[in-house]
Design an enzyme around this catalytic site. Structure first.
Site, PDB file in Angstrom:
ATOM      1  N   HIS A 153       0.819  -1.205   0.000  1.00  0.00           N
ATOM      2  CA  HIS A 153       0.000   0.000   0.000  1.00  0.00           C
ATOM      3  C   HIS A 153       0.858   1.263   0.000  1.00  0.00           C
ATOM      4  CE1 HIS A 153      -3.849  -2.171   1.546  1.00  0.00           C
ATOM      5  NE2 HIS A 153      -3.665  -2.292   0.253  1.00  0.00           N
ATOM      6  N   ARG A 201     -14.037   0.618 -12.814  1.00  0.00           N
ATOM      7  CA  ARG A 201     -13.941  -0.444 -11.809  1.00  0.00           C
ATOM      8  C   ARG A 201     -15.019  -0.228 -10.738  1.00  0.00           C
ATOM      9  NH1 ARG A 201      -8.443   1.428 -12.162  1.00  0.00           N
ATOM     10  NH2 ARG A 201      -7.079  -0.018 -13.291  1.00  0.00           N
ATOM     11  N   ARG A 228     -17.398  -2.110 -15.827  1.00  0.00           N
ATOM     12  CA  ARG A 228     -17.103  -3.501 -15.505  1.00  0.00           C
ATOM     13  C   ARG A 228     -17.925  -3.921 -14.303  1.00  0.00           C
ATOM     14  NH1 ARG A 228     -11.049  -5.220 -14.045  1.00  0.00           N
ATOM     15  NH2 ARG A 228     -11.537  -4.158 -12.092  1.00  0.00           N
ATOM     16  N   GLU A 276      -9.417 -12.156 -20.065  1.00  0.00           N
ATOM     17  CA  GLU A 276      -8.359 -12.318 -19.059  1.00  0.00           C
ATOM     18  C   GLU A 276      -7.841 -13.750 -19.007  1.00  0.00           C
ATOM     19  OE1 GLU A 276      -9.444  -9.853 -15.296  1.00  0.00           O
ATOM     20  OE2 GLU A 276     -11.328 -10.606 -16.126  1.00  0.00           O
ATOM     21  N   ASN A 308      -2.857  -7.774 -17.878  1.00  0.00           N
ATOM     22  CA  ASN A 308      -2.234  -8.201 -16.620  1.00  0.00           C
ATOM     23  C   ASN A 308      -2.616  -9.641 -16.288  1.00  0.00           C
ATOM     24  OD1 ASN A 308      -1.532  -5.529 -16.634  1.00  0.00           O
ATOM     25  ND2 ASN A 308      -2.721  -4.957 -14.846  1.00  0.00           N
ATOM     26  N   ASP A 309      -3.933  -9.876 -16.205  1.00  0.00           N
ATOM     27  CA  ASP A 309      -4.382 -11.225 -15.858  1.00  0.00           C
ATOM     28  C   ASP A 309      -4.183 -12.203 -17.012  1.00  0.00           C
ATOM     29  OD1 ASP A 309      -5.071 -11.085 -13.199  1.00  0.00           O
ATOM     30  OD2 ASP A 309      -7.119 -10.429 -13.574  1.00  0.00           O
ATOM     31  N   ARG A 369       0.879 -12.429 -10.675  1.00  0.00           N
ATOM     32  CA  ARG A 369       1.530 -11.152 -10.959  1.00  0.00           C
ATOM     33  C   ARG A 369       1.870 -10.350  -9.713  1.00  0.00           C
ATOM     34  NH1 ARG A 369      -2.656  -7.035 -11.470  1.00  0.00           N
ATOM     35  NH2 ARG A 369      -4.735  -7.945 -11.444  1.00  0.00           N
ATOM     36  N   CYS A 395      -7.120  -2.695 -21.614  1.00  0.00           N
ATOM     37  CA  CYS A 395      -7.166  -1.894 -20.388  1.00  0.00           C
ATOM     38  C   CYS A 395      -6.099  -2.303 -19.382  1.00  0.00           C
ATOM     39  CB  CYS A 395      -8.541  -1.979 -19.741  1.00  0.00           C
ATOM     40  SG  CYS A 395      -9.053  -3.652 -19.290  1.00  0.00           S
TER      41      CYS A 395
END
Length: 857
Positions: free
Chosen positions: A465, A572, A608, A707, A730-731, A741, A778
């Site tokens: 974080h 999101r 999404r 994905e 990414n996925d 990842r 994306c």
């Protein structure tokens, strides 16, 4: 096999030479070309870091030969050499041979398995054949290689002679040659000749720098220097003085072999080093950008907890409650400050921290220890939060194990309040680079970007974080460089590269100058990109690519529009569901979605649906324990299994879609059955809202987020039914490579430039376009300057990136030639690694790609 690197002021020239060399030497020869600089309006030049990357990509124990054109190309190559770790530096040769002929000759030798020394020698003598052909029957000079200006005639009776053996590591390259020429040229009437006895070259006049350099004198070679004339004795003494000083090369003696274990790897930190001696470290990139400044150490104060029995348990319990309340107020203030300075999504990290303060898993054991065991408040609280953190660390999931740091962060804040210890200042009085063991979210929230130029941490990674907040604040950062970084003294000059993860302590003048140049180029480029952000992204040959934004809140949407977004390619919605005690109701969701749509100002908005599970657990939903949540019950799988929860969201989307241009995106779809079920529930929601008498759109466009490799492989089937595709690189890469990842040990396998992932993108685009469907991307690759040319070349219609990345993404697209990008993408699909792909695309983003010899149909 020896690797080859071509360095030129022109990217086109470098690529052209590479094409010729690869054709002569064969595709097996490791070869990289680098040229030009990323400065708007000034494409010609050289970049030391690009040279460094090219060397690293072709490096092996057989060595690397670097061939350069003129001027700053040599300087950039020398700077790159300085930035290499000593063990590798000794196996890299900067070759003074001709770039084109030398590279071709070297490639032939490399393919035959010749040594680095032999390969370099062939490159240096590459002009011999051309000179012999053009000179007719003119005999070659001594040693069989033509030297600039021809060989000098040796004096019949030299008055003085000196034999010497070279010790400096790079031999007589440009700088030593210049020193020798200057020394010889000071003595009028004196002739100085130099012969390389080892290589049987020369003799040549010491007054010609080209003649001296082309002797090919390397470390360990024996030279014969002869002098005649009135200053002969002085000339040889001057040469002897140069030899004693190793011709000015400070690292002349051969470096001792460096064990492989000591080569810089992720997690290896620079030793404290000494001024004037660069200490290099490789960490994990966290937040892009270059930072140069003095070390400012962040050391949290020690928290000494008294273990004595509590005299008044009720008073101790009251103290703990007061400390919890004080910490609650502090965290609320930090959250609000981050929301103002960065964005609400980043600020939401502190909502979870606030929940810890009311968590019975922490509070109840502390209360019992105080009231029943008469333990002091500080000792009781410390025992509670350390036990909960230990429970997190024992979990199988990497992401959840990482949340132990959040528990420890909040726990220590409460503990500091109990002990009356002030929080450490995360921003030093003087500007500099913050160096810490790790960056806690509370520390990151207090950062002042005006004074904190960069962040280096010994521990941690890009998913912490603290790292997320550093990125949100736009501060360059590198994590995980090892605890050796903490041994640097306050005020030590450091350079950090947040994009590559490199950190330099006590940087040399060459390294410092190179990074200052890059920082200024980045500033100029960024200003130009921001100024042009409102315009469309159109390639030089007229191909249009839409550039949208990934958003999570209305504030994100406003920032995206201000940065030039043409729409939101990914909204999101799960951020609305996280850190709550219950799911948001329909009206709450309508208000949130409408706020984002209004902020987008009528631009298209891709919503999404709920993407929960895996790394995004919902506290009010018992998703159960799974050995691998990333391969388990999440996203569309959860929504289809809980239709009542899903229908609430779909009805809210339908209501807002009646007013604004919304499209629906279903995440993690693997099968046609899942797509059809989700599409059916969306239509049911539309009909339900219509039955209520509320306005609805006649039809809502819906698509799938690709994905999972199965979705890409079945793209022809999906294309017959979906309205559009969006690709989450990414996925998609994570599942293609079976590499989570968020795991720092698998970062090398998580690069979306891997040809396997790119081939899946190609399959989706081809299937979609065959049916007239659009494809967006994306994932992070959409904002990667090296990934954008590949995606454009593969035919992607839209790039959806973070708001700060929009200007840069548009700039990269505008610098491309679409046909050349297609050729680049086609070549990339035949390569064998992400490094090889990036080497093809590297340095081309924002610059002119070489146009292919013939257009494709």
């Amino acid at each position: 096999m020896v690797g080859l690197v071509i360095v030129s002021h022109s990217a086109r020239l470098a690529e052209g030479v590479a094409e010729l060399v690869q054709g002569m030497g064969g595709p097996e020869v490791p070869l990289r070309a680098t040229g030009g600089v990323d400065v708007p309006g000034r494409p010609l030049g050289t970049d030391a870091l690009s040279v460094l990357r090219a060397i690293e990509e072709v490096y092996s124990e057989d060595g690397v030969l670097v061939l350069m054109d003129l001027g700053s190309a040599v300087l950039s190559a020398e700077m790159a050499l300085d930035m290499l770790p000593p063990g590798r530096r000794a196996r890299v040769v900067l070759c003074e041979g001709p770039v084109v002929e030398g590279a071709v000759s070297a490639a032939v030798q490399a393919r035959l398995g010749a040594t680095l020394e032999r390969t370099a020698a062939e490159a240096r003598g590459a002009l011999g054949a051309k000179k012999a052909q053009l000179a007719g029957d003119e005999p070659p000079p001594t040693g069989g290689a033509a030297l600039p200006g021809g060989p000098a005639a040796a004096p019949a009776e030299p008055e003085h002679a000196l034999r010497l053996t070279l010790r400096n590591r790079l031999g007589i390259h440009a700088r030593p040659a210049a020193r020798l020429v200057q020394a010889a040229g000071r003595l009028e009437g004196t002739e100085v000749l130099v012969e390389n006895l080892t290589a049987r070259r020369g003799p040549v006049s010491a007054r010609s720098i080209n003649a001296v350099i082309t002797l090919g004198a390397r470390q360990g070679h024996e030279l014969l220097v002869t002098a005649s004339g009135p200053g002969a004795r002085q000339a040889l003494q001057a040469v002897q003085d140069l030899l004693d000083d190793d011709f000015g090369d400070r690292d002349a003696p051969a470096a001792p072999p460096v064990p492989a274990a000591t080569a810089p790897v992720p997690g290896a930190a620079p030793t404290p080093g000494a001024p004037g001696r660069t200490a290099f470290s490789q960490g994990t990139p966290v937040s892009p950008g270059i930072a140069i400044g003095a070390v400012r150490l962040l050391r949290p104060p020690p928290l000494d907890v008294p273990m004595a029995e509590a005299a008044d348990p009720q008073a101790e319990w009251a103290q703990l409650r007061a400390a919890l309340q004080e910490t609650r107020q502090e965290l609320t203030a930090l959250r609000d400050a981050v929301a103002r300075r960065a964005d609400p999504a980043s600020a939401a990290l502190f909502d979870a921290h606030l929940l810890f303060l009311d968590d019975e898993a922490l509070v109840a054991p502390s209360r019992a220890a105080i009231l029943e065991q008469r333990l002091g408040a500080a000792a009781a609280w410390k025992r509670s939060f350390e036990r909960v953190a230990a429970d997190y660390r024992a979990l199988d999931d990497d992401y959840l194990r990482g949340r132990a740091a959040d528990v420890l962060d909040v726990g220590r804040q409460v503990l500091a309040s109990l002990l009356g210890t002030p929080a450490p200042a995360a921003s030093a009085p003087e500007p500099g680079v913050l160096v810490a063991a790790e960056l806690r979210p509370a520390d990151a929230a207090r950062l002042d970007p005006e004074r904190v130029r960069g962040i280096v941490t010994a521990l941690g990674g890009p998913t912490s974080h603290g790292a997320i907040l550093a990125r949100a604040l736009g501060i360059p950062a590198v994590a995980g460089v090892g605890e050796g970084i903490l041994a640097l003294e306050e005020g030590t000059l450091v350079v950090l590269d947040g994009e590559s993860g490199r950190v330099f302590a006590h940087p040399s003048q060459a390294v410092l100058a190179e990074y200052q140049r890059r920082a200024e180029a980045e500033r100029v480029r960024g200003a130009a990109a921001r100024a042009a952000a409102a315009g469309a992204a159109v390639t030089r040959d007229g191909h249009r690519v839409e550039v949208g934004a990934n958003v999570g809140t209305a504030a994100d949407a406003r920032a995206a529009v201000a940065s030039g977004a043409e729409g939101a390619g990914l909204f999101r919605t799960e951020l609305l569901f996280l850190d709550r005690k219950a799911a948001p109701d329909e009206d709450d969701q309508v208000a949130a979605y409408r706020a984002v749509a209004e902020a987008m100002g009528g631009r298209p908005l891709v919503v999404r649906t709920l993407d929960a599970g895996g790394d995004k657990p919902l506290p009010y939903l018992d998703l159960g324990h799974e050995a691998n949540p990333f391969l388990g019950w999440r996203a569309i799988r959860v929504c289809l299994a809980l239709p009542e929860l899903f229908q609430v969201q779909l009805r809210a989307i339908v209501r807002v879609a009646a007013e604004f241009p919304l499209r629906v995106l279903f995440p993690m779809v693997a099968t046609l059955a899942e797509w059809r079920a989700a599409r059916g529930l969306l239509e049911e929601a539309r009909l339900e809202v219509q039955r209520r008498g509320q306005p609805v759109p006649a039809r809502i466009e819906a698509g799938i987020l690709v994905e999972i490799p199965a979705a890409a492989l079945c793209a022809p089937l999906f294309a017959a039914e979906v309205d559009f595709f969006s690709i989450g690189t990414n996925d998609l890469t994570q599942y293609t490579m079976a590499a989570e990842r968020g795991n720092p040990r698998l970062l090398a396998l998580s690069d979306a430039c891997h040809p396997a992932a790119l081939k899946l993108v190609q399959m989706v685009v081809a299937s979609a376009h065959a049916r007239g469907r659009r494809v967006g991307v994306c994932g992070e690759l959409a904002g990667d300057p090296e990934g954008i040319p590949l995606l454009v070349g593969l035919g992607v219609d839209e790039l959806s990136v973070s708001a700060p990345s929009i200007p840069r993404a548009k700039e990269v697209v505008r610098g491309l030639d679409f046909e050349a990008a297609r050729a680049l993408a086609e070549r990339a699909l035949s390569l064998d690694s992400p490094g090889a792909v990036r080497a093809q695309a590297g340095g081309l983003s924002g610059q002119r790609l070489p146009r292919p010899s013939s257009k494709r149909p």
